[in-house]
Design a protein around this motif. Structure first.
Motif, PDB file in Angstrom:
ATOM      1  N   GLN A 179      41.332  31.723  43.977  1.00 51.39           N
ATOM      2  CA  GLN A 179      42.276  32.087  42.797  1.00 51.39           C
ATOM      3  C   GLN A 179      41.843  31.419  41.375  1.00 51.39           C
TER       4      GLN A 179
ATOM      5  N   ILE B 218      40.854  39.170  42.231  1.00 53.58           N
ATOM      6  CA  ILE B 218      42.156  39.543  41.488  1.00 53.58           C
ATOM      7  C   ILE B 218      41.979  40.771  40.726  1.00 53.58           C
ATOM      8  N   ARG B 219      42.793  41.753  40.587  1.00 56.90           N
ATOM      9  CA  ARG B 219      42.471  42.657  39.859  1.00 56.90           C
ATOM     10  C   ARG B 219      43.064  42.622  38.431  1.00 56.90           C
TER      11      ARG B 219
ATOM     12  N   ASP C 275      46.823  42.546  37.905  1.00 58.33           N
ATOM     13  CA  ASP C 275      47.498  41.470  38.494  1.00 58.33           C
ATOM     14  C   ASP C 275      46.922  40.032  37.702  1.00 58.33           C
ATOM     15  N   TYR C 276      45.852  39.903  37.137  1.00 58.07           N
ATOM     16  CA  TYR C 276      45.552  38.669  36.353  1.00 58.07           C
ATOM     17  C   TYR C 276      46.453  38.289  35.127  1.00 58.07           C
TER      18      TYR C 276
ATOM     19  N   ARG D   1      50.131  37.679  35.927  1.00 53.17           N
ATOM     20  CA  ARG D   1      50.458  36.562  36.456  1.00 53.17           C
ATOM     21  C   ARG D   1      50.290  35.551  35.666  1.00 53.17           C
TER      22      ARG D   1
ATOM     23  N   SER E 198      51.119  48.383  34.335  1.00 51.53           N
ATOM     24  CA  SER E 198      50.558  47.719  35.614  1.00 51.53           C
ATOM     25  C   SER E 198      50.865  46.318  35.397  1.00 51.53           C
TER      26      SER E 198
ATOM     27  N   VAL F 124      53.430  43.734  37.486  1.00 46.01           N
ATOM     28  CA  VAL F 124      53.345  42.199  38.049  1.00 46.01           C
ATOM     29  C   VAL F 124      54.069  41.176  37.321  1.00 46.01           C
TER      30      VAL F 124
ATOM     31  N   CYS G 241      56.641  38.726  39.437  1.00 51.97           N
ATOM     32  CA  CYS G 241      56.758  37.058  39.422  1.00 51.97           C
ATOM     33  C   CYS G 241      58.130  36.501  39.046  1.00 51.97           C
TER      34      CYS G 241
END
Length: 284
Positions: A69, A205-206, A209-210, A213, A244, A248, A252
């Motif tokens: 990750q 990781i997309r 998402d990156y 997060r 998007s 995410v 979180c």
């Protein structure tokens, strides 16, 4: 001044020799290097053994492979390497990548910068990548930010900021934390470091998402996270990308994932980001 250099390495049999050769060729010789073999399945361990067998300045640590990750994996390996040495025996703590080529005067120039400027907390050069047979500036970040592959910290600064955090965004988080402690981050543009491969190419990781997060683990409040997400969406010219990222980020927050920073550090990070926002966009 003595250098402690930690190099996390996972399947770097082709690149690592270039990095270690460039260290052996340094004009400044007083350093100790710990190469952390993070579960490599290629011949990385054999490459490391070649150097540790002939040069006492090189040591190694073997780890089982951790999940790949962005951010947390490399810092986890770094911390395991750091545990093997007493940092009080050193003056400069470096986190280098296993796929860089340092100019021969790199350590010497870094040492002189720290020696002559007691306010410097983090120093590094600029990264260059090969394109069409020429080495050109990577350009992935601004020229005033020391990138993850070439971090060199003054020991006192490193200790005061609590080291680097095992989380996504660590290599931006450190800049904010040390600035909050009145240390300076300095890039020396004359130090041109060759980066053999492009970072992040093997992350699964997309992008949404990156960033979602990243903004969460950086500790950004909702307002600043939304502003940051809108900037990334503008770059991509995609409104859906904004939503998007936010999806995410909010997920979180709902899950209350653990942050690797204290409440005070989170406040400092948000204050610094807000200060930058006002200065750059609002001209305040």
């Amino acid at each position: 001044m003595r250098f402690l250099i930690i190099i996390p390495a996972h399947n770097e049999e082709e690149n690592l020799p270039f990095t270690l050769d460039s260290l052996q060729q340094q004009s400044f010789k007083d350093f100790k290097t710990v190469i952390v073999n993070d579960g490599s399945t290629d011949k990385t361990q054999e490459v490391i053994r070649k150097y540790t067998g002939q040069d006492s300045r090189f040591e190694t640590v073997d780890l089982q492979k951790s999940s790949h990750q962005p951010g947390s994996k490399v810092v986890h390996a770094f911390k395991n390497g750091l545990k093997t040495r007493n940092i009080n025996e050193f003056d400069i703590i470096c986190k280098f990548d296993a796929d860089i080529i340092l100019p021969e005067n790199y350590l010497e120039t870094i040492q002189n910068a720290f020696k002559n400027n007691p306010e410097y907390g983090l120093v590094g050069g600029l990264l260059y990548v090969e394109k069409q047979g020429a080495w050109v500036y990577e350009g992935n970040s601004n020229r005033h930010h020391v990138r993850g592959p070439v971090k060199a910290y003054r020991k006192e600064c490193f200790i005061q900021m609590g080291g680097i955090r095992e989380t996504l965004g660590w290599d931006n988080m450190d800049s904010i934390l040390l600035e909050n402690l009145n240390w300076k981050e300095i890039v020396l543009p004359e130090l041109q470091v060759k980066l053999i491969k492009v970072k992040g190419a093997d992350y699964t990781i997309r992008p949404a998402d990156y960033y979602g997060r990243y903004f969460y683990f950086l500790g950004l409040n909702r307002f600043l996270a939304y502003i940051a997400a809108s900037k990334e969406a503008a770059k991509s010219q995609s409104v859906s990308f904004f939503f998007s990222i936010i999806k995410v980020y909010e997920a979180c927050k709902t899950e209350k994932l653990e942050l690797k920073i204290s409440k005070d550090e989170q406040k400092a990070i948000n204050a610094q980001r807000w200060k930058t926002l006002r200065k750059k966009w609002l001209k305040i």
